[in-house]
Write an enzyme that holds these catalytic residues in place. Structure first.
Site, PDB file in Angstrom:
ATOM      1  CE  LYS A  51      11.761   1.263   5.830  1.00  0.00           C
ATOM      2  NZ  LYS A  51      11.248  -0.090   5.621  1.00  0.00           N
ATOM      3  CE1 TYR A 262       2.863  -0.465   3.213  1.00  0.00           C
ATOM      4  CE2 TYR A 262       1.090  -0.273   4.824  1.00  0.00           C
ATOM      5  CZ  TYR A 262       2.438  -0.371   4.526  1.00  0.00           C
ATOM      6  OH  TYR A 262       3.349  -0.366   5.543  1.00  0.00           O
ATOM      7  CE1 TYR A 288       6.753  -1.935   2.947  1.00  0.00           C
ATOM      8  CE2 TYR A 288       6.376  -2.831   5.138  1.00  0.00           C
ATOM      9  CZ  TYR A 288       6.354  -1.768   4.264  1.00  0.00           C
ATOM     10  OH  TYR A 288       5.929  -0.544   4.692  1.00  0.00           O
TER      11      TYR A 288
HETATM   12  C1  LIG Z   1      10.175  -0.375   4.640  1.00  0.00           C
HETATM   13  C2  LIG Z   1      10.271  -1.790   4.249  1.00  0.00           C
HETATM   14  C3  LIG Z   1      10.528  -2.141   2.901  1.00  0.00           C
HETATM   15  C4  LIG Z   1      10.604  -1.155   1.781  1.00  0.00           C
HETATM   16  O1  LIG Z   1      11.784  -0.408   1.749  1.00  0.00           O
HETATM   17  P1  LIG Z   1      11.758   1.040   1.094  1.00  0.00           P
HETATM   18  O2  LIG Z   1      13.130   1.539   1.251  1.00  0.00           O
HETATM   19  O3  LIG Z   1      10.734   1.825   1.868  1.00  0.00           O
HETATM   20  O4  LIG Z   1      11.335   0.941  -0.325  1.00  0.00           O
HETATM   21  C5  LIG Z   1      10.672  -3.483   2.600  1.00  0.00           C
HETATM   22  N1  LIG Z   1      10.541  -4.425   3.558  1.00  0.00           N
HETATM   23  C6  LIG Z   1      10.267  -4.126   4.830  1.00  0.00           C
HETATM   24  C7  LIG Z   1      10.095  -5.238   5.815  1.00  0.00           C
HETATM   25  C8  LIG Z   1      10.125  -2.799   5.231  1.00  0.00           C
HETATM   26  O5  LIG Z   1       9.841  -2.514   6.506  1.00  0.00           O
END
Ligand SMILES: *Cc1c(COP(=O)(O)O)cnc(C)c1O
Length: 334
Positions: A51, A262, A288
């Site tokens: 992010k 999720y 993730y």
């Molecule tokens: C938000 C996030 C993702 C996913 O990215 P997107 O752009 O939302 O698809 C992947 N890994 C981590 C650790 C995240 O925080």
């Protein structure tokens, strides 16, 4: 390519380029193929993550628009919300986070960090994706603030520019090593990372397959994820300033690894996290990157890649959630 990106205001929030490493021990353990890792978990902003790249363009836009407050939302343990709180602090902006669920008795992981970083937290019960942000923005405006609205996951076209930039950064690193990649893989959830990488890989001439490993099981809209992703990809291309548009074939998604949904840790995540920790000393996250790496390991196992392929995995961050997920990560109770 940089001249096109330079037309967009960008706040400097992270340390770039992030490291590119060769996971030699993992490749050896698996008996091939070659696997590189791009360490966006080391982006440098308050424990890092993907992010940060999006926020450089989002905060740039907020400041250019004269806004004094950032508002965004997500799950209790949102990495996006923690990095937004840090980006706001680093930029002298107020930060409001709309978090799903109820306030837990003790703050852990990202929620602890949100509070240390000075964010104002609004609990939204069953709404996990910041659905109540517009009402909170209205209340802030009534108090004289000028909020900048950051969508769930920072995944607007503006945020996705961060990953157009990332693809160019990767191309430079690969060229310096005289290295090519055949596939790049990463966790895909709100879509900004994938949209930016599709546009950026095309523009930089990376000439590889761009494969998103889907994280969320549930369809929360009338439109399938692949279709929303294609729209965001084309909005990103338009904002970036190129004429190229992408059709459904450009969107490659693996949607088989969403498990129990999720944020639910299963064997896929547990095994991948354990393997990377023990073979490389690298910490993945339970939501993730553990799931995405689990998917990648399965694809290797299924023989999807050839011996001459070189894979690149984007480590997108998330390690602060290892702590609140402690019970789910250890298969034996302690
Ligand atoms: C938000 C996030 C993702 C996913 O990215 P997107 O752009 O939302 O698809 C992947 N890994 C981590 C650790 C995240 O925080």
């Amino acid at each position: 390519m940089h001249s096109l990106l330079d037309q967009h205001p960008r706040a400097s929030l992270g340390f770039f380029p992030t490291p590119l490493m060769n996971l030699q021990r993992l490749s050896q353990h698996l008996g091939g193929p070659r696997i590189l890792m791009k360490r966006d978990d080391q982006s440098g902003l308050a424990l890092g993550g993907n992010k940060t790249r999006k926020l450089e363009y989002l905060v740039g836009a907020a400041i250019a628009a004269g806004c004094d407050t950032l508002i965004t939302g997500g799950a209790t343990q949102s990495n996006h919300c923690r990095q937004t709180a840090a980006a706001a602090a680093a930029s002298g902006l107020e930060c409001h986070l709309v978090l799903g669920g109820e306030a837990p008795p003790t703050a852990q992981g990202n929620l602890l960090l949100d509070q240390l970083l000075g964010a104002h937290i609004h609990w939204s019960g069953e709404w996990r994706k910041g659905e109540q942000m517009p009402q909170i923005a209205d209340r802030l405006r009534a108090k004289g603030r000028n909020p900048y609205f950051i969508p769930y996951g920072g995944s607007s076209a503006t945020g996705a520019l961060g990953y157009v930039h990332a693809a160019a950064e990767l191309k430079t690193q690969l060229d310096n090593l005289d290295q090519r990649i055949s596939h790049m893989l990463f966790a895909s959830s709100s879509g900004g990372t994938q949209a930016g990488l599709i546009v950026g890989a095309h523009q930089a001439g990376l000439n590889c397959q761009v494969i998103g490993i889907r994280i969320d099981k549930e369809e929360d809209a009338d439109t399938p994820y692949a279709e929303r992703l294609r729209t965001l990809t084309n909005e990103t291309a338009a904002l970036f300033g190129i004429d190229q548009r992408f059709d459904a074939d450009a969107i490659t998604l693996q949607e088989r690894f969403t498990g129990q949904g999720y944020g639910v840790v299963g064997d896929t995540e547990r095994n991948a996290i354990g393997l990377l920790a023990r073979t490389e000393g690298i910490l993945l996250d339970p939501v993730y990157t553990g799931r995405a790496m689990g998917g990648l390991l399965r694809l290797i196992d299924e023989g999807v890649f050839g011996p001459d392929d070189t894979l690149l995995f984007w480590h997108t961050g998330g390690a602060p959630t290892l702590f609140p997920y402690a019970d789910a990560l250890l298969d034996k109770p302690h």
